[in-house]
Scaffold this motif. Structure first.
Motif, short mmCIF file in Angstrom:
data_model
loop_
_atom_site.label_atom_id
_atom_site.label_comp_id
_atom_site.label_asym_id
_atom_site.label_seq_id
_atom_site.Cartn_x
_atom_site.Cartn_y
_atom_site.Cartn_z
N LEU A 85 6.24 -2.56 -17.96
CA LEU A 85 5.49 -3.73 -17.52
C LEU A 85 4.51 -3.27 -16.45
O LEU A 85 4.90 -2.63 -15.47
N GLU A 86 3.24 -3.57 -16.64
CA GLU A 86 2.22 -3.25 -15.64
C GLU A 86 1.69 -4.54 -15.03
O GLU A 86 1.26 -5.46 -15.74
N VAL A 87 1.74 -4.63 -13.71
CA VAL A 87 1.27 -5.82 -13.00
C VAL A 87 -0.26 -5.87 -13.07
O VAL A 87 -0.94 -4.88 -12.77
N THR A 88 -0.79 -7.02 -13.46
CA THR A 88 -2.25 -7.18 -13.57
C THR A 88 -2.79 -8.25 -12.63
O THR A 88 -4.00 -8.46 -12.57
N ASN A 89 -1.92 -8.94 -11.91
CA ASN A 89 -2.37 -9.99 -11.00
C ASN A 89 -1.43 -10.05 -9.80
O ASN A 89 -0.22 -9.88 -9.94
N LYS A 128 1.08 -1.60 -10.62
CA LYS A 128 2.42 -1.02 -10.59
C LYS A 128 3.06 -1.12 -11.97
O LYS A 128 3.04 -2.17 -12.62
N ARG A 129 3.66 0.01 -12.42
CA ARG A 129 4.35 0.04 -13.71
C ARG A 129 5.85 0.18 -13.50
O ARG A 129 6.29 1.00 -12.70
N THR A 130 6.60 -0.60 -14.26
CA THR A 130 8.06 -0.55 -14.20
C THR A 130 8.59 -0.29 -15.61
O THR A 130 8.23 -1.02 -16.54
N PRO A 131 9.42 0.73 -15.79
CA PRO A 131 10.00 0.96 -17.12
C PRO A 131 10.92 -0.18 -17.51
O PRO A 131 11.57 -0.80 -16.65
N MET A 132 10.99 -0.46 -18.81
CA MET A 132 11.82 -1.56 -19.28
C MET A 132 12.33 -1.27 -20.69
O MET A 132 11.85 -0.39 -21.38
N PHE A 133 13.35 -2.01 -21.06
CA PHE A 133 13.92 -1.94 -22.41
C PHE A 133 14.06 -3.37 -22.92
O PHE A 133 14.46 -4.28 -22.17
N ILE A 134 13.74 -3.57 -24.19
CA ILE A 134 13.83 -4.91 -24.76
C ILE A 134 14.71 -4.90 -26.00
O ILE A 134 14.77 -3.90 -26.72
N PHE A 164 14.36 -4.76 -16.85
CA PHE A 164 13.39 -4.03 -16.04
C PHE A 164 14.14 -3.11 -15.08
O PHE A 164 14.99 -3.57 -14.31
N TYR A 165 13.82 -1.81 -15.12
CA TYR A 165 14.48 -0.84 -14.25
C TYR A 165 13.66 -0.70 -12.96
O TYR A 165 12.83 0.18 -12.81
N THR A 166 13.88 -1.62 -12.03
CA THR A 166 13.06 -1.66 -10.82
C THR A 166 13.62 -0.73 -9.76
O THR A 166 14.74 -0.22 -9.88
#
Length: 485
Positions: free
Chosen positions: A65-69, A85-91, A116-118
């Protein structure tokens, strides 16, 4: 039909209320003293071995997930703290009612569970491809899912149970309308939206809170399957959605979704025209417009299905600082039920498995349990408080309070308009969409043996929109004259 038998708990005590869980006042939170609720949920989680009781059939993928706002004025959640900021994730995408070997292209909601692996621990958003749900109190969840499963004698799907429950649970009308519409069978996992469904609470660095709903909008466009084609694929390629997701990622056609939220000031919850914590309702986007948050991209397939997809565990109670629960009664039950299901299905140490383990260091005093495969804390201190510099609580990470009032009781939601939003949705549809919706409902209800069950279920649609219900009644060859009077 009269029934003189009293419903009882597993230990034989009579049950006074099987429709509403006990809460502190009308808006909760749910009380742990409601032992009937806890027993229902705990027993329900242990009804199948070893696959998931619900959402058994699924597919998963890794991404980011990359934050755009900038949304930092609403939440202090670290992974949403800065643009770029990019956060790795699994769906994990899934169907709901079928078993592990069931077909992908059946008419069913789709699970949309994101981990989300924050840097402050894992955050799970466990939703569906629909913004609402069939029920709004967790005490009804085991009964609802039983209706979607198999008859205990015939071991066949049971439309009598499905429509009997829906007819007696008018709060399901909105979700049933969505399920029976074109959206009930997505073309692929890539061509559907995702929703957190529940209302959650965001809290910023100053401790100020807002209510929030999550929306994942697919960048591939929404596409659905024709009913006949879906049935054909169910026979010819029951793993159609699983195959499509894997192949798309494998060839570099990475699916993506834009993440948006709706934000509601805390005080609006007391005056909004629908209860904002009722998961059978949506918030109008005219009242609370979508605010862009970020972009989710899936760019890596699992290396091993069992290790990553089957052993992945998600819970809406897996929070990080800045994101908290709301008084949503359905959410409150899920906070317990999901973690409990994983402890049963995967084991007490499921959080330590690679697919579930947080990327940051985990420090606690949990020890032992089945399949403990790390050093089990070694010789470090194993209790708290202690005098040996073990990990301690951080007051700044306490969840923020919200006011509760009232008597401890089994309390229903204050608002019981189950029809307006379902009717609004029907009236938004084109004539072709309405025709397919009615045909799908009529086709699903025709096998029901009881005309009383058919009439009761159809009256819910009639109350949503008179034309809607009338067309269903005509398709079923039943009369609503007595009910309409």
């Amino acid at each position: 039909m009269s029934n003189n038998k009293k419903l009882t708990t597993s230990w034989g005590a009579p049950v006074g209320d099987n429709q509403n869980s006990m809460t502190a006042g009308s808006r909760g939170p749910t009380l742990i003293q409601d032992v009937h609720l806890l027993e229902k949920l705990a027993h329900f989680n242990r009804e199948r071995v070893p696959e998931r009781v619900v959402h058994a059939k699924g597919a998963g993928a890794h991404g980011y997930l990359e934050v755009t706002n900038d949304v930092s004025k609403y939440t202090k959640a670290d992974f949403l703290s800065e643009v770029g900021k990019r956060t790795p994730m699994f769906i994990r995408f899934s169907t709901v009612a079928g078993e592990l070997g069931s077909a992908d292209t059946v008419r069913d909601p789709r699970g949309f569970a994101v981990k989300f692996y924050t840097e402050e621990g894992n955050y799970d958003l466990v939703g569906n491809n629909t913004p609402v749900f069939f029920i709004r109190d967790a005490i009804k969840f085991p009964d609802f899912i039983h209706t979607q499963k198999r008859h205990p004698q015939t071991h066949l799907k049971n439309p009598n149970a499905v429509w009997d429950f829906w007819g007696l649970s008018p709060e399901s009308t909105h979700q049933v309308t969505i399920l029976m519409s074109d959206r009930g069978i997505p073309a692929t996992f890539r061509h559907m939206h995702g929703f957190g469904s529940h209302t959650f609470k965001w809290v910023n660095a100053e401790g100020q809170g807002v209510w929030v709903k999550y929306h994942f909008k697919t960048e591939q466009g929404v596409k659905n399957l024709d009913t006949d084609l879906a049935a054909k694929l169910a026979g010819e390629n029951p793993d159609y959605h699983t195959e499509d997701l894997f192949n798309a990622i494998e060839k570099g056609d990475f699916p993506a979704w834009k993440l948006y939220v709706q934000i509601m000031p805390l005080e609006d919850a007391n005056t909004y025209r629908f209860d904002p914590f009722d998961v059978t309702k949506v918030w109008s986007q005219k009242d609370y417009p979508l605010i862009e948050v970020g972009r989710m991209v899936l760019n890596r397939n699992p290396e091993n299905y069992f290790a990553e997809v089957e052993q992945a565990t998600f819970s809406p109670g897996t929070f990080v600082p800045g994101i908290e629960a709301s008084p949503d009664k359905m959410l409150q039950g899920r906070l317990f039920a999901y973690h409990d299901a994983h402890r049963y299905r995967v084991g007490a140490n499921h959080q330590a498995l690679p697919i579930n383990r947080a990327k940051n260091e985990v420090n606690n005093y949990q020890r032992d349990g089945q399949m403990r495969f790390d050093n089990n804390g070694g010789g470090s201190v194993y209790y708290e408080p202690n005098s040996y510099a073990g990990p301690t609580e951080s007051a700044e990470d306490k969840q923020t309070p919200y006011a509760v009032s009232g008597e401890a009781d089994s309390v229903a939601y204050d608002h019981n308009d189950h029809y307006t939003q379902a009717g609004d949705l029907y009236r938004l549809m084109s004539e072709d969409e309405r025709t397919r919706l009615v045909a799908n409902i009529v086709g699903a209800m025709k096998p029901v043996e009881s005309d009383d069950i058919k009439r009761r279920a159809t009256m819910n649609f009639y109350k949503a929109d008179a034309e809607y219900g009338t067309r269903i009644a005509e398709g079923l060859g039943i009369s609503l004259l007595e009910e309409v009077k």
